[in-house]
Design a protein around this motif. Structure first.
Motif, PDB file in Angstrom:
ATOM      1  N   THR A 114      37.164   6.717  15.434  1.00  0.00           N
ATOM      2  CA  THR A 114      38.430   7.110  15.960  1.00  0.00           C
ATOM      3  C   THR A 114      38.846   5.993  16.932  1.00  0.00           C
ATOM      4  OG1 THR A 114      38.203   9.401  16.075  1.00  0.00           O
ATOM      5  CG2 THR A 114      39.571   8.400  17.574  1.00  0.00           C
ATOM      6  N   PRO A 115      40.182   5.333  16.915  1.00  0.00           N
ATOM      7  CA  PRO A 115      40.281   4.066  17.597  1.00  0.00           C
ATOM      8  C   PRO A 115      40.592   4.239  18.999  1.00  0.00           C
ATOM      9  CG  PRO A 115      42.149   4.809  16.454  1.00  0.00           C
ATOM     10  CD  PRO A 115      41.217   5.728  16.016  1.00  0.00           C
ATOM     11  N   ALA A 116      40.144   3.466  19.864  1.00  0.00           N
ATOM     12  CA  ALA A 116      40.231   3.553  21.369  1.00  0.00           C
ATOM     13  C   ALA A 116      41.796   2.555  21.624  1.00  0.00           C
ATOM     14  CB  ALA A 116      39.167   2.973  21.989  1.00  0.00           C
ATOM     15  N   ILE A 117      42.460   3.131  22.499  1.00  0.00           N
ATOM     16  CA  ILE A 117      43.827   2.375  22.729  1.00  0.00           C
ATOM     17  C   ILE A 117      44.035   2.536  24.334  1.00  0.00           C
ATOM     18  CG2 ILE A 117      46.325   2.714  22.490  1.00  0.00           C
ATOM     19  CD1 ILE A 117      45.907   3.865  19.734  1.00  0.00           C
ATOM     20  N   ASP A 120      48.907  -0.837  29.924  1.00  0.00           N
ATOM     21  CA  ASP A 120      49.243  -0.631  31.152  1.00  0.00           C
ATOM     22  C   ASP A 120      50.704  -0.996  31.407  1.00  0.00           C
ATOM     23  OD1 ASP A 120      49.609  -3.484  31.065  1.00  0.00           O
ATOM     24  OD2 ASP A 120      47.685  -3.991  32.071  1.00  0.00           O
ATOM     25  N   ASP A 121      51.231  -0.811  32.647  1.00  0.00           N
ATOM     26  CA  ASP A 121      52.488  -1.030  32.834  1.00  0.00           C
ATOM     27  C   ASP A 121      53.056  -2.522  32.982  1.00  0.00           C
ATOM     28  OD1 ASP A 121      51.640  -2.015  35.247  1.00  0.00           O
ATOM     29  OD2 ASP A 121      52.430  -0.320  36.557  1.00  0.00           O
ATOM     30  N   ARG A 122      52.098  -3.503  32.527  1.00  0.00           N
ATOM     31  CA  ARG A 122      52.562  -4.976  32.403  1.00  0.00           C
ATOM     32  C   ARG A 122      52.770  -5.143  31.133  1.00  0.00           C
ATOM     33  NH1 ARG A 122      48.631  -8.120  36.033  1.00  0.00           N
ATOM     34  NH2 ARG A 122      47.039  -6.990  35.300  1.00  0.00           N
ATOM     35  N   GLY A 123      52.537  -4.456  30.101  1.00  0.00           N
ATOM     36  CA  GLY A 123      52.824  -4.584  28.676  1.00  0.00           C
ATOM     37  C   GLY A 123      51.496  -5.155  28.098  1.00  0.00           C
ATOM     38  N   ASN A 124      50.424  -5.166  28.785  1.00  0.00           N
ATOM     39  CA  ASN A 124      49.142  -5.361  28.121  1.00  0.00           C
ATOM     40  C   ASN A 124      48.681  -4.130  26.913  1.00  0.00           C
ATOM     41  OD1 ASN A 124      48.583  -8.161  29.264  1.00  0.00           O
ATOM     42  ND2 ASN A 124      48.174  -6.804  31.204  1.00  0.00           N
ATOM     43  N   PHE A 125      48.190  -4.509  25.842  1.00  0.00           N
ATOM     44  CA  PHE A 125      47.831  -3.191  24.965  1.00  0.00           C
ATOM     45  C   PHE A 125      46.576  -3.744  24.115  1.00  0.00           C
ATOM     46  CE2 PHE A 125      48.011  -1.915  20.641  1.00  0.00           C
ATOM     47  CZ  PHE A 125      48.120  -0.697  20.898  1.00  0.00           C
ATOM     48  N   ILE A 126      45.616  -2.722  24.149  1.00  0.00           N
ATOM     49  CA  ILE A 126      44.394  -3.173  23.327  1.00  0.00           C
ATOM     50  C   ILE A 126      44.208  -1.840  22.514  1.00  0.00           C
ATOM     51  CG2 ILE A 126      41.820  -3.606  23.462  1.00  0.00           C
ATOM     52  CD1 ILE A 126      42.315  -4.594  26.125  1.00  0.00           C
ATOM     53  N   TYR A 127      43.808  -2.036  21.379  1.00  0.00           N
ATOM     54  CA  TYR A 127      43.551  -1.241  20.230  1.00  0.00           C
ATOM     55  C   TYR A 127      42.284  -1.521  19.613  1.00  0.00           C
ATOM     56  CZ  TYR A 127      43.647   0.972  15.496  1.00  0.00           C
ATOM     57  OH  TYR A 127      43.568   1.621  14.287  1.00  0.00           O
TER      58      TYR A 127
END
Length: 289
Positions: A114-117, A120-127
């Motif tokens: 299962t992926p971890a996602i 944050d509110d600054r547009g940073n994203f990690i999948y």
């Protein structure tokens, strides 16, 4: 995320290799070999453009300090390492002597991943998608499969099913042979607090935060909280289990999008307790920009 091998000329690539080889030797406390690599790097800086030479001079300052702190004396050996002596064919011959079936041990069974996602509110994203370790392949991540094979051979040589190899068991020249110098980190994971894991060596070709190099820093110093927490979680999982982990990662950090594979390999200073990590990182060809 990384600097492509194809866009580096021969002299610049050689300097990256020497810098990372010197860092690995220092991490392994092989100080004579480290002095040789550092001397070779200094000798090669005059072949570079001033901007590139400045990059390496800054890292040599930190490397000199770390070498002196660990070894107790300053650098004086200017012996030159000839990287051309270490060919991929030599490594292939060594690996060919081992049974591929023995190298393809299952890690983690056949459970669904299962992926971890995180975002944050600054547009940073990690999948982050955990993958079966046996899915490491040279077609997706050049050099990573060989890095895993090197670890498994070292683990088998301990003679114990669950024994862990020592970091000093890995010859940095093998890492050069498979094209992974500059794409490998060494992490001191001896602390019970993952935020205090120490980046003994940060691969010079991996630049997640505007070219910053985190050698000598801790995970707590990583600037983006969700990135810092995800890395700490994955590193600590390998420290706790003593089992390699393989992830495919898609991330947007500080407005920069990247996708890469990451292989986490546990090592030990006593052969039992996992307290060192070797982290291989490669930009993928499985996902288009």
């Amino acid at each position: 995320m990384t600097t492509s091998q194809a866009f580096l000329d021969r002299d610049l690539r050689r300097c990256h290799d020497l810098l990372n080889m010197a860092n690995l030797f220092v991490a392994q406390k092989k100080f004579s070999s480290a002095r040789s690599a550092i001397g070779a790097l200094r000798a090669n800086l005059e072949l570079l453009a001033e901007k590139d030479a400045h990059f390496f001079r800054e890292r040599l300052i930190a490397l000199d300090v770390e070498h002196s702190r660990r070894s107790g004396h300053f650098l004086s050996d200017d012996k030159i390492i000839d990287l051309s002596l270490y060919r991929r064919q030599a490594l292939d011959r060594r690996l060919a002597t081992s049974s591929l079936a023995n190298l393809k041990q299952a890690a983690g069974g056949q459970r669904r991943h299962t992926p971890a996602i995180a975002e944050d509110d600054r547009g940073n994203f990690i999948y982050r998608m955990p993958m079966p370790v046996d899915e490491v392949s040279t077609s997706d991540s050049l050099g990573m499969e060989n890095l895993l094979q090197i670890w498994r051979q070292a683990q088998q040589s301990t003679g114990r099913r669950h024994g862990l190899p020592l970091l000093s068991d890995i010859d940095p020249k093998f890492i050069a042979d498979i094209g992974m110098l500059g794409f490998v980190h060494v992490i001191d994971a001896s602390s019970d607090d993952p935020g205090k894991f120490h980046v003994t060596m940060h691969g010079s070709r991996v630049t997640p935060f505007n070219g910053r190099n985190f050698s000598g820093r801790t995970l707590h110093d990583f600037p983006i909280p969700i990135y810092r927490e995800s890395v700490a979680t994955d590193y600590n999982t390998v420290r706790m289990t003593g089992v390699p982990a393989y992830h495919r990662v898609i991330a947007t950090v500080d407005g920069s999008r990247r996708h890469y594979t990451r292989l986490l390999l546990p090592f030990s200073t006593d052969g039992n307790r996992p307290d060192r990590l070797l982290v291989g990182v490669r930009t993928d060809n499985w996902l288009p920009e």
